[in-house]
Write an enzyme that holds these catalytic residues in place. Structure first.
Site, PDB file in Angstrom:
ATOM      1  N   CYS A 120     -61.166 -56.010  -0.626  1.00  0.00           N
ATOM      2  CA  CYS A 120     -60.726 -56.894  -1.710  1.00  0.00           C
ATOM      3  C   CYS A 120     -60.081 -58.160  -1.139  1.00  0.00           C
ATOM      4  CB  CYS A 120     -59.766 -56.138  -2.641  1.00  0.00           C
ATOM      5  SG  CYS A 120     -59.262 -57.098  -4.077  1.00  0.00           S
ATOM      6  N   CYS A 121     -59.165 -57.983  -0.161  1.00  0.00           N
ATOM      7  CA  CYS A 121     -58.544 -59.158   0.485  1.00  0.00           C
ATOM      8  C   CYS A 121     -59.613 -60.025   1.136  1.00  0.00           C
ATOM      9  CB  CYS A 121     -57.530 -58.734   1.548  1.00  0.00           C
ATOM     10  SG  CYS A 121     -55.943 -58.170   0.915  1.00  0.00           S
ATOM     11  N   CYS A 203     -50.544 -60.959  -4.478  1.00  0.00           N
ATOM     12  CA  CYS A 203     -51.215 -60.611  -5.723  1.00  0.00           C
ATOM     13  C   CYS A 203     -50.358 -59.628  -6.523  1.00  0.00           C
ATOM     14  CB  CYS A 203     -52.553 -59.963  -5.434  1.00  0.00           C
ATOM     15  SG  CYS A 203     -53.756 -61.100  -4.744  1.00  0.00           S
ATOM     16  N   CYS A 206     -50.502 -55.778  -5.946  1.00  0.00           N
ATOM     17  CA  CYS A 206     -50.213 -55.375  -4.567  1.00  0.00           C
ATOM     18  C   CYS A 206     -48.825 -55.812  -4.094  1.00  0.00           C
ATOM     19  CB  CYS A 206     -51.276 -55.941  -3.635  1.00  0.00           C
ATOM     20  SG  CYS A 206     -52.933 -55.368  -4.033  1.00  0.00           S
ATOM     21  N   CYS A 231     -53.031 -59.247   5.359  1.00  0.00           N
ATOM     22  CA  CYS A 231     -54.268 -59.196   4.586  1.00  0.00           C
ATOM     23  C   CYS A 231     -55.457 -59.754   5.338  1.00  0.00           C
ATOM     24  CB  CYS A 231     -54.108 -59.946   3.282  1.00  0.00           C
ATOM     25  SG  CYS A 231     -53.766 -61.669   3.553  1.00  0.00           S
TER      26      CYS A 231
HETATM   27  S1  ADX Z   1     -49.981 -62.876   3.351  1.00  0.00           S
HETATM   28  O1  ADX Z   1     -50.984 -63.052   4.413  1.00  0.00           O
HETATM   29  O2  ADX Z   1     -49.205 -61.657   3.495  1.00  0.00           O
HETATM   30  O3  ADX Z   1     -50.529 -63.035   2.009  1.00  0.00           O
HETATM   31  P1  ADX Z   1     -47.566 -64.348   3.014  1.00  0.00           P
HETATM   32  O4  ADX Z   1     -47.517 -64.104   1.556  1.00  0.00           O
HETATM   33  O5  ADX Z   1     -46.508 -63.753   3.850  1.00  0.00           O
HETATM   34  O6  ADX Z   1     -49.009 -64.047   3.631  1.00  0.00           O
HETATM   35  O7  ADX Z   1     -47.591 -65.908   3.259  1.00  0.00           O
HETATM   36  C1  ADX Z   1     -47.628 -66.468   4.539  1.00  0.00           C
HETATM   37  C2  ADX Z   1     -48.350 -67.772   4.468  1.00  0.00           C
HETATM   38  O8  ADX Z   1     -49.740 -67.551   4.234  1.00  0.00           O
HETATM   39  C3  ADX Z   1     -47.894 -68.663   3.328  1.00  0.00           C
HETATM   40  O9  ADX Z   1     -46.777 -69.415   3.694  1.00  0.00           O
HETATM   41  C4  ADX Z   1     -49.132 -69.491   3.074  1.00  0.00           C
HETATM   42  O10 ADX Z   1     -49.182 -70.554   4.001  1.00  0.00           O
HETATM   43  C5  ADX Z   1     -50.259 -68.518   3.366  1.00  0.00           C
HETATM   44  N1  ADX Z   1     -50.722 -67.850   2.132  1.00  0.00           N
HETATM   45  C6  ADX Z   1     -50.513 -66.586   1.747  1.00  0.00           C
HETATM   46  N2  ADX Z   1     -51.095 -66.333   0.551  1.00  0.00           N
HETATM   47  C7  ADX Z   1     -51.704 -67.480   0.180  1.00  0.00           C
HETATM   48  C8  ADX Z   1     -52.462 -67.893  -0.943  1.00  0.00           C
HETATM   49  N3  ADX Z   1     -52.753 -67.068  -1.959  1.00  0.00           N
HETATM   50  N4  ADX Z   1     -52.903 -69.167  -0.980  1.00  0.00           N
HETATM   51  C9  ADX Z   1     -52.653 -70.011   0.028  1.00  0.00           C
HETATM   52  N5  ADX Z   1     -51.944 -69.684   1.099  1.00  0.00           N
HETATM   53  C10 ADX Z   1     -51.459 -68.447   1.191  1.00  0.00           C
HETATM   54 FE1  SF4 Z   2     -57.029 -57.743  -3.604  1.00  0.00          FE
HETATM   55 FE2  SF4 Z   2     -54.509 -56.868  -3.456  1.00  0.00          FE
HETATM   56 FE3  SF4 Z   2     -55.627 -58.217  -1.419  1.00  0.00          FE
HETATM   57 FE4  SF4 Z   2     -54.993 -59.452  -3.698  1.00  0.00          FE
HETATM   58  S1  SF4 Z   2     -53.582 -58.508  -2.204  1.00  0.00           S
HETATM   59  S2  SF4 Z   2     -56.819 -59.733  -2.566  1.00  0.00           S
HETATM   60  S3  SF4 Z   2     -55.515 -57.857  -5.217  1.00  0.00           S
HETATM   61  S4  SF4 Z   2     -56.191 -56.167  -2.213  1.00  0.00           S
END
Ligand code: ADX
Ligand code: SF4
Length: 237
Positions: A120-121, A203, A206, A231
């Site tokens: 999914c990620c 998300c 999650c 992710c």
């Molecule tokens: S994640 O990999 O676990 O989702 P986290 O939420 O800690 O990351 O965010 C770390 C950095 O990844 C953020 O500061 C941003 O730069 C980038 N990032 C994470 N999620 C997103 C997203 N949905 N859209 C754009 N950048 C994101």
């Molecule tokens: Fe899918 Fe959860 Fe990953 Fe979002 S965080 S992309 S809902 S598995």
């Protein structure tokens, strides 16, 4: 490709002891139209958006719109547009892939296995990220070393072999208190969930709130015991 790797060595020298605003400016100057910032609208990202937008630094800002974000995230996204009046690009997953995933496994497949979660990620974040980074040389993120053991092993300026870009984390050495203080002092809009026990927001299905004293990222994919709680956007080294 090799040339881009060399750009990394140059960038390292170039930003040296500069403060982060000067470093962002310098990188934007030297990588004109090839520098992007990814925002998930978390606290750290809001600090960086504020720096970029209020100083009019020519860095393209984008978000990965997974289709599963919290309503509060859309609110802070909208408030950010209203306040700064600057563009934020959205990258959406490939429609065919999402349709197939939902058809094959339903809307909550990620709870069933790490493999399913990564699938999914992969569809909703990793593939759109690849598109967002294509043709760029520098990728700015809001990562801090304090966020997890995994991230403590990273550097504020790194070479991302997978995406072939320089990665720069301007807030790498900041602690959570410093981020909050900066947000308050500069009256920066932030996600309302941060005041409800969510230090790290991804998300909606999650992410959950954490208790006092728990790790910042322990509310992400909390049902998984032995994944690195990443992710795939950010590879560990
Ligand atoms: S994640 O990999 O676990 O989702 P986290 O939420 O800690 O990351 O965010 C770390 C950095 O990844 C953020 O500061 C941003 O730069 C980038 N990032 C994470 N999620 C997103 C997203 N949905 N859209 C754009 N950048 C994101
Ligand atoms: Fe899918 Fe959860 Fe990953 Fe979002 S965080 S992309 S809902 S598995």
């Amino acid at each position: 490709m090799g040339n881009t790797r060399m750009l990394f060595e140059k960038a390292k020298e170039m930003i040296g002891e500069l403060d982060m605003t000067a470093a962002l400016r310098k990188l934007a100057e030297n990588h004109k139209d090839k520098i992007v910032f990814s925002t998930s609208f978390g606290l750290e990202d809001q600090v960086i958006s504020h720096l970029i937008f209020s100083n009019h630094i020519p860095i393209k800002v984008f978000t990965l719109e997974t289709g599963r974000l919290f309503p509060e995230t859309y609110s802070v996204w909208n408030r950010t547009l209203e306040i700064y009046k600057e563009k934020i690009e959205a990258f959406f997953p490939q429609m065919d892939s999402v349709e197939q995933l939902l058809r094959d496994k339903g809307p909550f497949s990620f709870y069933e296995s790490i493999e399913n979660r990564k699938e999914c990620c992969g569809i909703r974040k990793v593939e759109p990220l690849r598109r967002a980074l294509l043709g760029n040389q520098v990728w700015i993120t809001g990562i801090r070393k304090e966020q997890s053991m995994n991230r403590a092993g990273m550097q504020n300026l790194e070479w991302d072999e997978l995406h072939q870009v320089i990665k720069y984390h301007p807030l790498f050495d900041w602690n959570a208190e410093e981020v909050k203080k900066y947000i308050t002092e500069n009256n920066i809009p932030y996600n309302a969930l941060h005041d409800k026990g969510f230090p790290s927001i991804g998300c909606q299905p999650c992410t959950r709130a954490v208790k006092q004293g728990e790790d910042e990222r322990s509310g992400r994919w909390w049902w998984e015991n032995n994944s690195k709680q990443e992710c795939g956007l950010h590879q560990s080294h």
